[in-house]
Design an enzyme around this catalytic site. Sequence first.
Site, short mmCIF file in Angstrom:
data_model
loop_
_atom_site.label_atom_id
_atom_site.label_comp_id
_atom_site.label_asym_id
_atom_site.label_seq_id
_atom_site.Cartn_x
_atom_site.Cartn_y
_atom_site.Cartn_z
N ARG A 91 0.81 -1.24 0.00
CA ARG A 91 0.00 0.00 0.00
C ARG A 91 0.83 1.27 0.00
NH1 ARG A 91 -2.75 -3.38 3.33
NH2 ARG A 91 -4.57 -4.28 2.32
N LYS A 126 2.57 11.36 -11.89
CA LYS A 126 1.73 10.42 -12.65
C LYS A 126 2.50 9.13 -12.85
CE LYS A 126 -0.96 13.60 -15.52
NZ LYS A 126 -1.28 13.92 -16.93
N GLU A 131 10.04 18.47 -25.96
CA GLU A 131 9.23 18.83 -24.78
C GLU A 131 9.77 20.12 -24.15
OE1 GLU A 131 6.48 17.25 -23.93
OE2 GLU A 131 6.66 15.16 -24.59
N LYS A 162 7.44 22.88 -15.83
CA LYS A 162 6.49 21.81 -15.45
C LYS A 162 6.16 21.88 -13.96
CE LYS A 162 5.03 17.09 -15.68
NZ LYS A 162 5.10 15.76 -16.28
N GLU A 198 -4.62 17.95 -12.94
CA GLU A 198 -4.99 18.25 -14.33
C GLU A 198 -6.46 18.57 -14.50
OE1 GLU A 198 -3.21 15.63 -17.16
OE2 GLU A 198 -3.94 16.79 -18.83
N ARG A 211 -2.87 22.47 -15.96
CA ARG A 211 -1.91 21.42 -16.34
C ARG A 211 -2.10 20.99 -17.79
NH1 ARG A 211 0.24 16.41 -12.48
NH2 ARG A 211 1.57 15.45 -14.03
N ASN A 230 -0.06 19.91 -22.59
CA ASN A 230 -0.43 19.07 -23.74
C ASN A 230 -0.28 19.81 -25.06
OD1 ASN A 230 -0.99 16.71 -22.42
ND2 ASN A 230 -3.11 17.30 -21.99
N HIS A 283 0.19 17.93 -28.22
CA HIS A 283 -0.07 16.52 -27.91
C HIS A 283 -1.39 16.00 -28.46
CE1 HIS A 283 3.42 16.91 -25.40
NE2 HIS A 283 3.32 15.67 -24.95
N HIS A 341 -0.57 12.80 -30.21
CA HIS A 341 -1.08 11.47 -29.83
C HIS A 341 -1.76 10.79 -31.01
CE1 HIS A 341 -1.21 12.70 -25.31
NE2 HIS A 341 -0.08 12.09 -25.60
N HIS A 401 8.01 9.59 -29.26
CA HIS A 401 6.94 10.46 -28.74
C HIS A 401 7.23 11.94 -29.04
CE1 HIS A 401 3.97 12.19 -26.07
NE2 HIS A 401 4.94 12.84 -25.43
N1 LIG Z 1 4.46 10.13 -15.93
C1 LIG Z 1 4.40 11.14 -16.75
O1 LIG Z 1 3.99 12.25 -16.38
C2 LIG Z 1 4.89 10.97 -18.16
C3 LIG Z 1 5.07 12.08 -18.98
C4 LIG Z 1 5.59 11.88 -20.26
C5 LIG Z 1 5.88 10.60 -20.70
N2 LIG Z 1 5.66 9.54 -19.90
C6 LIG Z 1 5.98 8.17 -20.33
O2 LIG Z 1 7.39 8.08 -20.55
C7 LIG Z 1 7.61 7.01 -21.47
C8 LIG Z 1 8.66 7.43 -22.46
O3 LIG Z 1 9.86 7.72 -21.79
P1 LIG Z 1 11.26 7.77 -22.55
O4 LIG Z 1 11.15 8.62 -23.74
O5 LIG Z 1 12.28 8.08 -21.54
O6 LIG Z 1 11.40 6.30 -23.14
P2 LIG Z 1 12.06 4.96 -22.57
O7 LIG Z 1 11.97 4.85 -21.11
O8 LIG Z 1 11.50 3.87 -23.39
O9 LIG Z 1 13.61 5.18 -22.95
C9 LIG Z 1 13.96 5.30 -24.30
C10 LIG Z 1 15.13 4.38 -24.67
O10 LIG Z 1 16.34 4.93 -24.17
C11 LIG Z 1 17.07 3.93 -23.46
N3 LIG Z 1 17.83 4.64 -22.44
C12 LIG Z 1 17.36 5.22 -21.31
N4 LIG Z 1 18.33 5.91 -20.69
C13 LIG Z 1 19.44 5.76 -21.43
C14 LIG Z 1 20.77 6.27 -21.32
N5 LIG Z 1 21.13 7.10 -20.34
N6 LIG Z 1 21.67 5.90 -22.26
C15 LIG Z 1 21.30 5.12 -23.30
N7 LIG Z 1 20.07 4.62 -23.47
C16 LIG Z 1 19.14 4.96 -22.54
C17 LIG Z 1 16.02 3.00 -22.95
O11 LIG Z 1 16.53 1.73 -22.67
C18 LIG Z 1 15.02 2.98 -24.11
O12 LIG Z 1 15.47 2.08 -25.10
C19 LIG Z 1 6.28 6.66 -22.08
O13 LIG Z 1 5.83 5.44 -21.56
C20 LIG Z 1 5.37 7.78 -21.64
O14 LIG Z 1 4.03 7.39 -21.48
C21 LIG Z 1 5.19 9.70 -18.64
ZN LIG Z 2 4.85 14.48 -24.10
#
Ligand SMILES: NC(=O)c1ccc[n+]([C@@H]2O[C@H](COP(=O)([O-])OP(=O)(O)OC[C@H]3O[C@@H](n4cnc5c(N)ncnc54)[C@H](O)[C@@H]3O)[C@@H](O)[C@H]2O)c1
Ligand SMILES: [Zn+2]
Length: 378
Positions: free
Chosen positions: A121, A143, A185, A227, A237, A241, A245, A248, A252, A265
């Site tokens: 929990r 999030k 971003e 942010k 949101e 917030r 987007n 986006h 999306h 993305h």
């Molecule tokens: N929680 C939130 O508010 C929020 C906001 C935006 C996006 N997201 C989420 O974030 C995710 C995308 O995140 P991302 O773009 O970081 O993608 P990811 O976590 O898939 O990382 C991208 C790639 O980079 C590699 N990698 C990571 N760090 C590295 C490093 N230092 N050196 C070499 N390779 C490295 C990873 O292994 C992966 O292959 C999505 O699932 C999205 O929904 C969440």
């Molecule tokens: Zn984004």
Amino acid sequence: MPSIQLKTPSASYEIVIASGLIKTLPARLKKLRGGKPFRPFIVTSPEIWGLWGKQVLAAFGKEQPTVLFLPAGEKHKRLRTVESLLEQMAAAGADRDALLVAFGGGVVGDVTGFLAAIYMRGVPYVQVPTTLLAQVDSSLGGKTGVNLAAGKNLVGSFYHPLAVLADTDLLKTLPAAELRAGLQESIKAGIIRDAKLFRYLEANAEAVLSGDAKALTHVVAASVRVKADVVANDERESGLRMILNYGHTLGHAIEAATQYKQLLHGEAVGWGSIAATRLGLMRGLIDEATSNRITELILRYGPLSDFKAAAAKLVKLTTSDKKNRSGTLSFVLPVKIGEAVIARDVTQDEMLAAAEWMLKLMRERGAKPTAKRSKKRK
Ligand SMILES: NC(=O)c1ccc[n+]([C@@H]2O[C@H](COP(=O)([O-])OP(=O)(O)OC[C@H]3O[C@@H](n4cnc5c(N)ncnc54)[C@H](O)[C@@H]3O)[C@@H](O)[C@H]2O)c1
Ligand SMILES: [Zn+2]
């Protein structure tokens, strides 16, 4: 070293941005626990750990953490991964003293945050984001969650970390395309709320894109400030917030139209921002010179992968976006560089015209498809 306090009604925590932070990770964890006993569990994926694990473990010295793995890639951001990690934690004897450390990009961060929210929990966690996108966006704001077959991020909870420790050194091993996509971003943050950041990105593109430590630290810190400021004013949101987007709504739709396989993305957000900017121009909210400035900056931080999709299909997909299911579509539009508004009266025809213009620009500028690179990531 830049340090930003994120204060929301339910939490208050520090986001530290600096190079070399992982060397001080154990001491920082201790301080965050305020003298209470704790057991660190690092959650990461094999690729990232292969690059940085040795250095992290060396920092811990004799008191080694337990390391848990999830495979890299969006397709592993699922409940079955969460269950497997929960079982591994239980098998390793994790109790309420556990302190999770998310060491990775947004996928690792979102999964680890959710794991922390539900294990016994709720146990505390710290974000150590390793991608640009995770440093400027996903690691802060609370999030957490995973995807369902029906859509992205449909399961999860709001659960803030104890702190975010963004070590810009970690970005040195990040593939260039990931860096560029994440920077979209930051451009977004500049457009919606920070004209100074926007100008910095214009004036220092070369340094930022080449990974210059000082430039990256500046950009990450400024993006985080935007942010943190927005989230502090609207944690759940319900209003403000939504301006995060920007780009986006159509972004999306582009991701959905290409089955999340062809573009990163941030690249989809880049194209979506170009269309949103055009819509702002069409409505007379911004002038042509401002619109061109925004579009050129987005393209400067490309190349953005191109894709094939009809404008009408993209518009149709905006209505199935989870954030728009209630019927009224919220669309973020620029007012000037550094300011945006949320419009709820954007018509399908307007979106269609903006999407068509964006697709035409894509054809004219001859963006390169980079599907090969994306496949390698999965
Ligand atoms: N929680 C939130 O508010 C929020 C906001 C935006 C996006 N997201 C989420 O974030 C995710 C995308 O995140 P991302 O773009 O970081 O993608 P990811 O976590 O898939 O990382 C991208 C790639 O980079 C590699 N990698 C990571 N760090 C590295 C490093 N230092 N050196 C070499 N390779 C490295 C990873 O292994 C992966 O292959 C999505 O699932 C999205 O929904 C969440
Ligand atoms: Zn984004």
